[in-house]
Design a protein around this motif. Structure first.
Motif, short mmCIF file in Angstrom:
data_model
loop_
_atom_site.label_atom_id
_atom_site.label_comp_id
_atom_site.label_asym_id
_atom_site.label_seq_id
_atom_site.Cartn_x
_atom_site.Cartn_y
_atom_site.Cartn_z
N UNK A 1 0.85 -1.00 -0.15
CA UNK A 1 -0.11 0.17 -0.18
C UNK A 1 0.79 1.17 -0.03
N UNK A 2 0.60 2.42 -0.76
CA UNK A 2 1.57 3.37 -0.96
C UNK A 2 0.56 4.57 -1.12
N UNK A 3 1.08 5.64 -0.53
CA UNK A 3 0.48 6.86 -0.73
C UNK A 3 1.45 7.74 -1.46
N UNK A 4 0.97 8.71 -2.28
CA UNK A 4 1.78 9.43 -3.13
C UNK A 4 1.06 11.03 -3.25
N UNK A 5 1.94 11.86 -3.62
CA UNK A 5 1.44 13.22 -4.12
C UNK A 5 1.63 13.48 -5.14
N UNK A 6 0.61 13.76 -6.24
CA UNK A 6 0.82 14.21 -7.46
C UNK A 6 0.74 15.64 -7.76
N UNK A 7 1.39 16.25 -8.47
CA UNK A 7 1.40 17.60 -8.59
C UNK A 7 0.97 17.60 -10.32
N UNK A 8 -0.12 18.48 -10.45
CA UNK A 8 -0.57 18.51 -11.74
C UNK A 8 -0.41 20.08 -12.40
N UNK A 9 -0.27 19.95 -13.58
CA UNK A 9 -0.13 21.39 -14.28
C UNK A 9 -1.60 22.13 -14.09
N UNK A 10 -1.41 23.16 -13.89
CA UNK A 10 -2.69 24.22 -14.00
C UNK A 10 -3.70 23.93 -15.06
N UNK A 11 -4.94 23.81 -14.64
CA UNK A 11 -5.99 23.77 -15.75
C UNK A 11 -6.06 22.28 -16.08
N UNK A 12 -5.36 21.23 -15.53
CA UNK A 12 -5.43 19.80 -16.27
C UNK A 12 -6.10 18.92 -14.69
N UNK A 13 -6.86 17.89 -15.28
CA UNK A 13 -7.47 17.10 -14.25
C UNK A 13 -7.72 15.81 -14.91
#
Length: 326
Positions: free
Chosen positions: A272-284
Motif C-alpha cells: 500500500x502506498x500514498x503519493x502526492x501528484x502535482x498537476x499542471x494548472x488547468x488539468x485534471x
C-alpha cells in the motif's frame, strides 16, 4: 454594487491604504482579512463615508462617495467592532430611537411612518432573535445579545449592503455559531463585507476573500483560487493498494498533466502506498490515472484534491520568512 478603484488614504505622512482596487457584487459575502494595521478598518470607514479617500474612486449602488455620501449611507448597514448601543435603554427603546432617526415622522404621513418604524423594528428583532430580550436593559445583556442588538440597528432600514467589523469578537462558541448562521442568512439577500481575524469564520461563511497587508491587497478570490495561484499547480493525494510492487515515478509520471510524483508513505506488508501528484494548472486527468491503476492491477483507495488551508495562505502572504511584515 461596490466598485473601488485605486484607492489610497493618508493620515499625514502615514499611508494607511495604497492603490486598492476591488469590486463586490450583489448577494455576495466577502471576507476582509489582514493583520493589525493592514488597512481593513480604514477601507470600511471609506466605504461607509466616515472618511473620504485621499486618492482613487469609490462607487456604491451607483453613487460616488464624494458626490452623494448620504445616498450611500442610506444603502449601508454598519456594525463596528464595538456595537454602538446605549446601556441605559432597553433593546426596544434603542431600536425605536434608531428607527426614528432612519424614518423621521412629520406632516400628514406621520402615522404611516410610525407604522413603518414598528414593522421594521419587529422584523429586525425577529431576524436577530431578540424577542426574549426586547424589554431587557441593554446593560444587562450578554455580549452575544449586545452584538445581536448592534446587528439589528444595522439592518433596521433594510440596507442592500452590510459592513460588519469583527461581529463575533469576544463571543463564546455557541454565540459565534448563531451569529455566523445569521450572517449566512442575511447574505442570501444582501451584499456583506465581513472583517475578522478568525480565519475559520471566513471559510465558514464567505464566498471569497480579500487579503490585505501593509495597506495593499495581496490576494483576492476563493481559498482554492488563491492556493492554486500561490502553488502554481494542483496537488492530489493518491492512495493505492496492490498485490505487486507499485512503480509510481515512471508510468504514472508519464501521464499528461502530471508534473511530479512524490512517494511519501508506504506499507511493504500490504503493498500500500500514498503519493502526492502535482498537476499542471488547468488539468485534471483523474480518468487517465484510474485507467493506469486498472491496467496495472492496482486498487485506488483514495484520490483527493489537496486543499491549501486559509491559515497557510494568510501566513505566507503576511509574513516574511516566518516573521510578520514590519
Amino acid at each position: 454594487m461596490i466598485e473601488v478603484e485605486q484607492v489610497g488614504k493618508r493620515y499625514g505622512t502615514f499611508e494607511a491604504v495604497r492603490d486598492v482596487s476591488f469590486s463586490v457584487g450583489g448577494h455576495e459575502i466577502v471576507g476582509l482579512l489582514g493583520p493589525n494595521g493592514a488597512g481593513k478598518t480604514t477601507i470600511m470607514k471609506i466605504l461607509t463615508c466616515y472618511h473620504f479617500p485621499s486618492a482613487g474612486s469609490v462607487r456604491i449602488e451607483g453613487h460616488d462617495v464624494y458626490e452623494d455620501p448620504l445616498a450611500i449611507k442610506r444603502s449601508i448597514g454598519y456594525l463596528p467592532e464595538n456595537a454602538p448601543v446605549y446601556g441605559d435603554l432597553t433593546v426596544l427603546e434603542y431600536l425605536d430611537f434608531i428607527a426614528e432617526a432612519r424614518y423621521p415622522a412629520a406632516g400628514r404621513a406621520a402615522a404611516e411612518t410610525r407604522k413603518l418604524r414598528r414593522e421594521r423594528m419587529d422584523w429586525a428583532i425577529e431576524v436577530c432573535g431578540l424577542g426574549p430580550m426586547a424589554n431587557r436593559g441593554i446593560s444587562r445583556l450578554s455580549k452575544g445579545y449586545r452584538q445581536r442588538t448592534g446587528l439589528a440597528q444595522a439592518i433596521l432600514h433594510d440596507p442592500a449592503i452590510l459592513i460588519l467589523d469583527e461581529p463575533t469578537s469576544g463571543l463564546d462558541p455557541n454565540q459565534i455559531i448563531e451569529i455566523r448562521r445569521l450572517i449566512t442568512r442575511l447574505g442570501r439577500e444582501k451584499t456583506v463585507i465581513l472583517s475578522t481575524h478568525i480565519l475559520q469564520e471566513v471559510e465558514a461563511v464567505c464566498d471569497r476573500v480579500l487579503i490585505l497587508n501593509e495597506g495593499s491587497i495581496v490576494a483576492e478570490g476563493t481559498t482554492e483560487e488563491i492556493g492554486r495561484e500561490m502553488k502554481g499547480e494542483e496537488a492530489f493525494v493518491l492512495e493505492l493498494k496492490s498485490g505487486a510492487a507499485i512503480p509510481l515515478e515512471g508510468d504514472l509520471g508519464a501521464i499528461e498533466g502530471v508534473t511530479r510524483v512524490t512517494r511519501f508513505d508506504s506499507d511493504p506488508s500490504t503493498r500500500r502506498v500514498e503519493a502526492r501528484l502535482s498537476m499542471a494548472p488547468g488539468t485534471d486527468n483523474g480518468e487517465a490515472i484510474f485507467d493506469w491503476a486498472v491496467a496495472n492491477g492496482h486498487k485506488i483507495l483514495v484520490m483527493a484534491r489537496e486543499r491549501v488551508s486559509l491559515e497557510d495562505i494568510f501566513t505566507r502572504l503576511t509574513t516574511v520568512e516566518g516573521r510578520p511584515h514590519e
